[in-house]
Scaffold this motif. Structure first.
Motif, PDB file in Angstrom:
ATOM      1  N   ARG A   1       0.827  -1.201   0.000  1.00 41.62           N
ATOM      2  CA  ARG A   1       0.000   0.000   0.000  1.00 41.62           C
ATOM      3  C   ARG A   1       0.868   1.260   0.000  1.00 41.62           C
ATOM      4  NH1 ARG A   1      -4.969   1.672   0.134  1.00 41.62           N
ATOM      5  NH2 ARG A   1      -5.557   3.575   1.260  1.00 41.62           N
ATOM      6  N   THR A   2       1.963   1.223   0.731  1.00 41.13           N
ATOM      7  CA  THR A   2       2.880   2.364   0.727  1.00 41.13           C
ATOM      8  C   THR A   2       3.426   2.600  -0.676  1.00 41.13           C
ATOM      9  OG1 THR A   2       3.521   1.954   3.031  1.00 41.13           O
ATOM     10  CG2 THR A   2       5.019   3.294   1.693  1.00 41.13           C
TER      11      THR A   2
ATOM     12  N   GLY B   1       3.602   5.446  -5.710  1.00 34.45           N
ATOM     13  CA  GLY B   1       3.716   5.226  -7.144  1.00 34.45           C
ATOM     14  C   GLY B   1       5.043   4.655  -7.584  1.00 34.45           C
ATOM     15  N   THR B   2       5.703   3.926  -6.701  1.00 36.52           N
ATOM     16  CA  THR B   2       6.990   3.335  -7.040  1.00 36.52           C
ATOM     17  C   THR B   2       7.259   2.091  -6.209  1.00 36.52           C
ATOM     18  OG1 THR B   2       9.396   3.676  -7.107  1.00 36.52           O
ATOM     19  CG2 THR B   2       8.162   4.849  -5.394  1.00 36.52           C
ATOM     20  N   THR B   3       7.967   1.133  -6.798  1.00 32.96           N
ATOM     21  CA  THR B   3       8.394  -0.058  -6.053  1.00 32.96           C
ATOM     22  C   THR B   3       9.817   0.124  -5.529  1.00 32.96           C
ATOM     23  OG1 THR B   3       9.184  -1.097  -8.106  1.00 32.96           O
ATOM     24  CG2 THR B   3       6.912  -1.580  -7.405  1.00 32.96           C
ATOM     25  N   LYS B   4      10.353   1.312  -5.723  1.00 27.93           N
ATOM     26  CA  LYS B   4      11.725   1.588  -5.298  1.00 27.93           C
ATOM     27  C   LYS B   4      11.785   2.165  -3.887  1.00 27.93           C
ATOM     28  CE  LYS B   4      13.293   0.361  -9.336  1.00 27.93           C
ATOM     29  NZ  LYS B   4      14.007  -0.920  -9.493  1.00 27.93           N
TER      30      LYS B   4
END
Length: 231
Positions: free
Chosen positions: A25-26, A31-34
């Motif tokens: 969720r964070t 808007g990023t998986t980084k």
């Protein structure tokens, strides 16, 4: 971002789900998986806590949970939560004895019920959650009526949670009986909502199973925790 502390092991399946849900969720919000939130987990022994609750040794339950919360704070957590409904039976006492801010699953569930304008709901959970008032009273005070399974059904559900769901076991026959029991209550009391008041119940019951609003207390809890992580 703020560091989240989780008092886990209540139960193990819920602990895993909380951890993954908070991360996903964070990342979705950012808007990023980084990016990854910092999370500290202190996994306690759920069965020890249940034994203390069976004996109604609430001071020992409080001491056990306060110790866990203080250890999270010592590990750098900015706020914490207990990933189970049952330990909220002593939530107020625990919060009074630790300086780590704790996020209540009852409070977050109630706010969600109010936002949906629910008036009559059924509460499912462990026998500790169903037989005590720590969860139901805030709803009643807010003008929301609560229905419960009868005593025999409560005992059956509690045992299924402890023996099966807490161990990640989902049986078809258990789900069928649970669906029948819940649907009967919904029809009998003309309910407009269902509260999954155990963080393992989403393993077996899903919103698609019902025509009324389903409050997944774990999901709601994590969503609010994510807001605090990013605040």
């Amino acid at each position: 971002m703020k560091k989240l502390g989780i008092i886990g092991g209540i139960g193990p399946e819920a602990t895993i789900n909380y951890y993954l849900a908070a991360i996903k969720r964070t990342q979705k919000i950012l808007g990023t998986t980084k990016q990854l939130p910092e999370i500290v987990i202190n996994s306690i022994n759920m069965y020890h806590m249940f034994d203390l609750l069976e004996r109604k040794d609430y001071p020992a339950v409080v001491a056990y949970l306060v110790k866990a919360a203080n250890e999270l704070q010592a590990a750098g957590a900015d706020f914490g939560l207990m990933c189970g409904n049952t330990p909220h039976i002593v939530f107020d006492q625990v919060q009074q004895q630790t300086s780590l801010p704790l996020l209540s699953i009852v409070t977050t569930a109630l706010k969600q019920a109010q936002s949906l304008q629910l008036k009559r709901v059924v509460l499912l959970g462990t026998k500790f959650t169903m037989q005590n008032t720590f969860f139901s009273q805030p709803f009643i005070d807010a003008g929301i009526k609560l229905a419960l399974p009868d005593s025999a059904e409560q005992a059956w559900l509690h045992q299924k949670i402890v023996d099966e769901l807490d161990n990640g076991v989902v049986k078809r026959e258990t789900k069928q009986r649970l669906l029948h029991m819940t649907q009967h209550l919904i029809e009998q009391y003309q309910l407009d909502g269902l509260i999954l008041g155990c963080t393992e119940l989403p393993l077996i019951l899903h919103p698609i199973d019902f025509s009324v609003a389903v409050l997944d207390t774990a999901k709601i809890h994590v969503e609010r925790a994510t807001e605090l992580i990013l605040s």
